[in-house]
Design an enzyme around this catalytic site. Sequence first.
Site, PDB file in Angstrom:
ATOM      1  N   CYS A  53      88.065   2.686  20.355  1.00 53.20           N
ATOM      2  CA  CYS A  53      89.237   2.301  19.564  1.00 53.20           C
ATOM      3  C   CYS A  53      89.218   0.823  19.195  1.00 53.20           C
ATOM      4  O   CYS A  53      89.725   0.429  18.156  1.00 53.20           O
ATOM      5  CB  CYS A  53      90.520   2.582  20.344  1.00 53.20           C
ATOM      6  N   ASP A 510      85.661 -22.534  41.151  1.00 55.92           N
ATOM      7  CA  ASP A 510      86.697 -23.557  41.255  1.00 55.92           C
ATOM      8  C   ASP A 510      86.490 -24.257  42.596  1.00 55.92           C
ATOM      9  O   ASP A 510      85.981 -23.658  43.533  1.00 55.92           O
ATOM     10  CB  ASP A 510      88.058 -22.855  41.184  1.00 55.92           C
ATOM     11  N   GLU A 543     104.680 -39.705  62.439  1.00 58.86           N
ATOM     12  CA  GLU A 543     104.665 -38.909  61.211  1.00 58.86           C
ATOM     13  C   GLU A 543     105.603 -37.712  61.260  1.00 58.86           C
ATOM     14  O   GLU A 543     106.000 -37.188  60.226  1.00 58.86           O
ATOM     15  CB  GLU A 543     103.243 -38.396  60.938  1.00 58.86           C
ATOM     16  N   GLY A 576     105.497 -44.205  49.856  1.00 58.22           N
ATOM     17  CA  GLY A 576     104.244 -44.586  49.218  1.00 58.22           C
ATOM     18  C   GLY A 576     103.364 -45.446  50.091  1.00 58.22           C
ATOM     19  O   GLY A 576     102.233 -45.756  49.720  1.00 58.22           O
TER      20      GLY A 576
END
Lengths: 833, 73
Positions: A53, A510, A543, A576
């Site tokens: 098709c 990847d 932390e 940061g």
Amino acid sequence: MLDLERAPGRTVGAMNTLTQANDAIHPWAEEPSSRPNRRKIRAHIGGLHCSLCIGTIEKALGRIQGVDKVAVSLTHEQALVEFDPQLVQPESLVQTLRDIGYTLYDPRKLRSFEDEERELVREGHRFVIAVGASLAAIALILNPIGIWGEMLPALVFASLVAMVYLVLRPSGILAALAGAGGLAAVAVFLFYLRQTARMDAATAWITAGLAVFLVFGVGRHIVYMAVQALRRGILNQHVLLEVGAFAGLVGGSIGLALRPAGYPTAPFFAVSVMIATYHIFSEWLSLIVKTRSSQAVKRLLNLQPDLARVVRGDREVEIDIGEVKVGDLVRIRPGERVPVDGTVESGHSGVDQSLVTGEPVPVEKREGDVIVGGSMNGTGTLLVRVSAVGEESFLQRVVRQVEDARALKPGILHLVDRVLRVYTPVVLLISALAFAGWMLGPYLATGHAELGRAVFAALSVLVMGYPCAVGISAPLSIVRGAGEAADLGILMRTGEAFQTYRLVNQIVLDKTGTLTEGKPTVREIEALTLTENELLALASAAESSSEHPLGDAIVQAAFARHVVPPEVQSFEAIPGKGVIARSEGREILVGGPHFLRERGIGMGTLDARVAALEEEGRTVIAVAREGEALGLIALGDALRPDAADAVAALRRAGVAPILVTGDNLRAARRIAGRIGIEDVHAQVLPGAKADIVRSLQKGGKVAMVGDGINDAPALMQADVGIAMGSGTDIALESADIILLRSQLTLLLRACEISSRSYRKMVQNVALAFCFNGIGIPLAATGLIYPVWAMVAMAVSVTAIFINSLWGNPSLFINAISSVGCVPDGAGAGTSVR
Amino acid sequence: MRSVVLQIRGMHCDGCANSVKALLEREPGVKSAAVAFESGAARVLFDPLKIEEKRLLEVVEQLGYTAVARRPA
């Protein structure tokens, strides 16, 4: 089915959200065109019966003036058309499709597991009725003379009764026994009647009735599909079947009308019944295979609708993602997936963008930073001002790229269709030649044409020409292959997985999340005066209360080493940069080496070590106590343990590995170097991965392995897309193969299974055509009776069953008996066509 | 930060252990949890300011297991 109404609002999972705009009046969706002055539409097409098709639609639309490009995908039942709106309108394109017998359906309609199951059950019942008719037909024409005359019909009879039992088994053992026994009893009774009473004339009429009932009643949808195919100029399985079935009907009708002596009237009808039965069976088997594989993928997907928590006034409301507007404020809690694109208004948090950009190390986001939908929030709470919604958002752009890639994916002509394209015309030709031969030959020799014999030979060829077993040859080998793959934790999903993977000569890998674990972990600890564990304890104490992106990796490393962090009295995070904490009365600093230097702490001998670790691609965290540098902790994205082996094995198998990543070139080169890949593409944008795959496809078949949102378009574009089972929904939906266990060595195993299944498929197709191939020239002589077509059928079907399922028949039995049982946990899910 | 080992009774397989781990880690204040089905021991790292040890036991017991706390050796 609550999800049914809400599902279209999902972003990543649903591919069809694109069309949610108000295009309800049109059965197509507009797409942005790649060129000016052109329009592009995508239409969902129903009524695609075979891979032939694709060519037909491309030809039919391509012929129209003003149409530039047509791409059709069989697996996903859609077409992408680019055209000049000056010359042609979408309405006329759609009309062309309708004219050649296709339907256009609304892609937003969803089908539930229950609906699919009901369809399978319905088709199963159709098959049971057909088998009943076949059993009766066999009983009516059976002529038990000699050992073969008894053995073959008995074999066919027994196998058909066993099939009925299997099909009905899910509705209960009693129903199955009653159904199978009842049909068998009717057939035996008919046989008994024939043996005792004289019912010669009635026999022909009853068989005729059965044939008409099966061809025009039970199998009328096949007649319809065959007519459609003929209108499109395609000679596919359905056409071939109907040619055979009608030849049987015509042959039988001649017998009824003229009553020639010794003419096989009833057998002609019986052949029609048999081939229709086998065809219905193969259709049903294909449907089971198709439905099961799509359900398996759906079960992996997170079908929850995507909601966003929008701040309205002083309240937060959860609304559907589709209702979020540009400028809205969205609250994102710790650990949530970011639902929108926007800029951070307040708050700060480490955000894992690995599935979006391919960078494995989380990025700290603060006020004013841009955030992309699809990334994962870390431990902080963010308030985000929405900057793009709907079509403009990142996720929707990826969805669109996937759609484009889907239509541009190289279509494959299925093996069976490829053979049929030659086979069907040849059968018709031989039939015509047989007719002509019997008309001309005797005429030239004696002056009298043998019309009767010519018609008989032509019809016998057509009846013999339908290779019944061809319909089950592909699905049965897929049942076998998919079963073997499932045992290894591999989900083989589409025909591409079986037919194309063995031809692949390039494999695109990847990096983040595929070759590597995809998240940073503590790799090295450099302690000056303390032990490694003591250093880790201090760092994790500081932390543990911070929202630092790497903080969690440090805490996890401490936990894994059974290290208990000391209590922290006070704590201050400097976004940061790092963290200042007080523990046991002493000040602890944890952060990047710059942070310590800024605070006037000398790194001493550690400086050289920092440089060396950073050269290796590690992210380095320094720890200091009371102004004294204590040591370093290096974090990095670890390579999967079997990555190097898997790449080496692929290379040995003749597949060239290529690394493609959104991460930077240095990180990419380092990983590539360690596992032996030379061909590296780094800093690739999400859409560009598919472009790379497309250009590689000029050099052969390409497989793509990935897991992220940014990999999805490339997975779809590749000849074979392979997703890691832990990947995002959109990656899973775009893939042909899914590795349920994150083991790269499975890549090669999947390839082996694919080649083995393909070999089986070729063998099966050969077997299917072989018996009919022998039969056709014999039939052309006009000397053999139609009952031999039934013999060829029975032998080839049995041979294919044995070849496909030898040693593992339970795969087939399980596939059949699963029909009608909604699998666990699937009840709540919905499917997206 | 504090670490505690819970002795859990009634786990049948790794699946039970996985769900105990997942439920514990969903509690705010729990940093990490490791659950071993064979020994029935669950090691949990948590912030005592955010969550009490009692609450950890409750979470496990909600699932229908019995649990007692013992200090890490």
